[in-house]
Every structure is written in structure tokens, then in C-alpha cells.
Design a protein around this motif. Structure first.
Motif, mmCIF file in Angstrom:
data_model
loop_
_atom_site.group_PDB
_atom_site.id
_atom_site.type_symbol
_atom_site.label_atom_id
_atom_site.label_comp_id
_atom_site.label_asym_id
_atom_site.label_seq_id
_atom_site.Cartn_x
_atom_site.Cartn_y
_atom_site.Cartn_z
ATOM 1 N N GLU A 104 23.188 25.542 -13.911
ATOM 2 C CA GLU A 104 23.975 24.544 -14.406
ATOM 3 C C GLU A 104 25.032 23.808 -13.453
ATOM 4 N N LYS A 108 25.175 19.444 -12.858
ATOM 5 C CA LYS A 108 26.014 18.500 -13.140
ATOM 6 C C LYS A 108 25.927 17.178 -12.283
ATOM 7 N N ASP A 109 26.075 16.070 -12.986
ATOM 8 C CA ASP A 109 26.081 14.647 -12.389
ATOM 9 C C ASP A 109 24.925 14.516 -11.627
ATOM 10 N N ILE A 110 23.756 14.924 -12.157
ATOM 11 C CA ILE A 110 22.479 14.699 -11.405
ATOM 12 C C ILE A 110 22.017 13.316 -12.174
ATOM 13 N N PRO A 111 21.524 12.538 -11.051
ATOM 14 C CA PRO A 111 21.447 10.978 -11.833
ATOM 15 C C PRO A 111 19.861 10.802 -12.277
ATOM 16 N N TYR A 112 18.924 11.938 -12.270
ATOM 17 C CA TYR A 112 17.812 11.738 -12.448
ATOM 18 C C TYR A 112 17.210 11.916 -14.027
#
Length: 159
Positions: A104, A108-112
């Protein structure tokens, strides 16, 4: 780096600490990552459902916690795609090459364009602070080490 003395302390998975003393700090759940909109259910992803999917995986020598989860649950992964790093794995999933398992914290904050689901049975990695010789540290290192442990024990991140 810890064993070679390059760094005094490090944060790593308890499962990969081997003979390095480590204090568990944080429970990081494993997630199943799928292409956005590929799955309509909001329920956790079961082993049975995963068995019917193509996987994008990292090389076997990486991410022991995910490899252990797969072995413990008899998930014989058929994969045509092997990559070296987390972001490349997620990009391939976003583009429809398969699914993957990720901690997890990584997601967090993955732009995909992906959706993440808890796995069933529940699984996690435990992150800890490690030091080669916790009883013999420089004063500044000892202060940092003790402060990190105090903060995480106070917040009860590892349950």
C-alpha cells in the motif's frame, strides 16, 4: 549498506532483515493492482480470482514479501512480463498487461490509471528500523533510532 557500514540504520522489511537486528514499526498491507475499470467488484481480490489473471511481476530476487504471499497461497504466476522496479510494474498494469501485487505504501500518490484492492486472505509486509549493532551507536544515531521507535510504538502502527 547496513552490513557494510555505509549507513548506521535503515528501514527495511522484517522478512529481508536476515541476521540484522530490526525493530518492527509499520504494517503495510499488500494490494492487488488492476487496470482502471477492469474489475467492477469492490470486494477484496481473492486468490481464486488472481489465479485467472496474467501477472506483471518483478524479478524473483525482489520483494520477498510478495513472493512469500504467492508461495504460501499456491499462486503459480504465469507471467510474460518481468520488470525491475515498482513504477514500471504499475505502468504495465495501467496499460492492460496484467495485474500485480504491491504494498500500500508504494501505491500512495501513484498517478497512473489503476485500481487497488485488498487481497484475501489479508497480507502485509512489516517495515522496521534496523541497525547492525543497536547497543553500540553514535549518540546522534542512538537519539534518532530511539525517537523513531518511540513515535511508532506510541501510534501503534504495528498491531
Amino acid at each position: 549498506w547496513i552490513k557494510n557500514g555505509v549507513v548506521d540504520v535503515g528501514f527495511l522489511s522484517v522478512s529481508s532483515a536476515a541476521d540484522i537486528p530490526i525493530e518492527p514499526l509499520y504494517k503495510d498491507p499488500l494490494l492487488c493492482v488492476v487496470q482502471k475499470g477492469r474489475r467492477t467488484s469492490k470486494e477484496p481480490m481473492s486468490i481464486e480470482e488472481m489465479k485467472n489473471c496474467q501477472f506483471v511481476t518483478q524479478r524473483e530476487s525482489t520483494d520477498a514479501d510478495i513472493q512469500n504471499f504467492m508461495k504460501e497461497n499456491h499462486l503459480d504466476v504465469r507471467s510474460s512480463y518481468h520488470v525491475v522496479d515498482d513504477l514500471s510494474t504499475v505502468v504495465m498494469v495501467a496499460n492492460g498487461f496484467g495485474i500485480c501485487l504491491m504494498p500500500e505504501m508504494v501505491m500512495k500518490d501513484i498517478p497512473y490509471e489503476v485500481d487497488c484492492f485488498p487481497v484475501k486472505p489479508d497480507a502485509c509486509r512489516i517495515i522496521g528500523i534496523a541497525a547492525l549493532n543497536p547497543d553500540n551507536m553514535a549518540p546522534a544515531v542512538r537519539t534518532f533510532y530511539n525517537r523513531v521507535i518511540a513515535i511508532y510504538q506510541q501510534e501503534e502502527y504495528v498491531k
